[in-house]
Design a protein around this motif. Sequence first.
Motif, PDB file in Angstrom:
ATOM      1  N   PHE A  61      -1.190   5.768  -3.037  1.00 34.72           N
ATOM      2  CA  PHE A  61      -0.739   6.306  -1.758  1.00 34.72           C
ATOM      3  C   PHE A  61       0.224   7.471  -1.975  1.00 34.72           C
ATOM      4  O   PHE A  61       0.149   8.489  -1.281  1.00 34.72           O
ATOM      5  CB  PHE A  61      -0.070   5.206  -0.932  1.00 34.72           C
ATOM      6  CG  PHE A  61       0.444   5.684   0.392  1.00 34.72           C
ATOM      7  CD1 PHE A  61      -0.423   5.924   1.442  1.00 34.72           C
ATOM      8  CD2 PHE A  61       1.798   5.902   0.598  1.00 34.72           C
ATOM      9  CE1 PHE A  61       0.045   6.354   2.667  1.00 34.72           C
ATOM     10  CE2 PHE A  61       2.272   6.343   1.809  1.00 34.72           C
ATOM     11  CZ  PHE A  61       1.394   6.566   2.847  1.00 34.72           C
ATOM     12  N   TYR A 113       0.827  -1.208   0.000  1.00 35.76           N
ATOM     13  CA  TYR A 113       0.000   0.000   0.000  1.00 35.76           C
ATOM     14  C   TYR A 113       0.864   1.262   0.000  1.00 35.76           C
ATOM     15  O   TYR A 113       0.604   2.206  -0.737  1.00 35.76           O
ATOM     16  CB  TYR A 113      -0.937   0.000   1.214  1.00 35.76           C
ATOM     17  CG  TYR A 113      -1.779   1.247   1.302  1.00 35.76           C
ATOM     18  CD1 TYR A 113      -2.781   1.490   0.376  1.00 35.76           C
ATOM     19  CD2 TYR A 113      -1.558   2.184   2.293  1.00 35.76           C
ATOM     20  CE1 TYR A 113      -3.558   2.630   0.437  1.00 35.76           C
ATOM     21  CE2 TYR A 113      -2.325   3.333   2.367  1.00 35.76           C
ATOM     22  CZ  TYR A 113      -3.318   3.552   1.439  1.00 35.76           C
ATOM     23  OH  TYR A 113      -4.068   4.692   1.506  1.00 35.76           O
ATOM     24  N   SER A 130       2.406   1.955  -3.353  1.00 32.33           N
ATOM     25  CA  SER A 130       1.488   2.074  -4.483  1.00 32.33           C
ATOM     26  C   SER A 130       1.418   3.518  -4.979  1.00 32.33           C
ATOM     27  O   SER A 130       1.680   4.470  -4.240  1.00 32.33           O
ATOM     28  CB  SER A 130       0.087   1.600  -4.091  1.00 32.33           C
ATOM     29  OG  SER A 130      -0.513   2.521  -3.211  1.00 32.33           O
TER      30      SER A 130
END
Length: 76
Positions: free
Chosen positions: A36, A30, A33
């Motif tokens: 983000f 996450y 990514s």
Amino acid sequence: MLNRICQVLSILSFLMVTSVIGGGYFGYKYVTSEQFQTKMMNKVLGNVQGLMPKILDQGLPDMTGPSLPTTKLPKF
């Protein structure tokens, strides 16, 4: 009885280790990514843009001096 307690603790330990590893993996995915990174850049730039006019008004002088000295230096 002691054998049963050790087995239960072993299973709980295994579940805790796998959950920590899984959480770390998905947390890493996450954070790395694009979604983000875009979200964080928007937050940071929003805060910086709000501060820039205040800082620029206080920090910039009304008039500056010459960029180079106007007097000639002696030759050696």
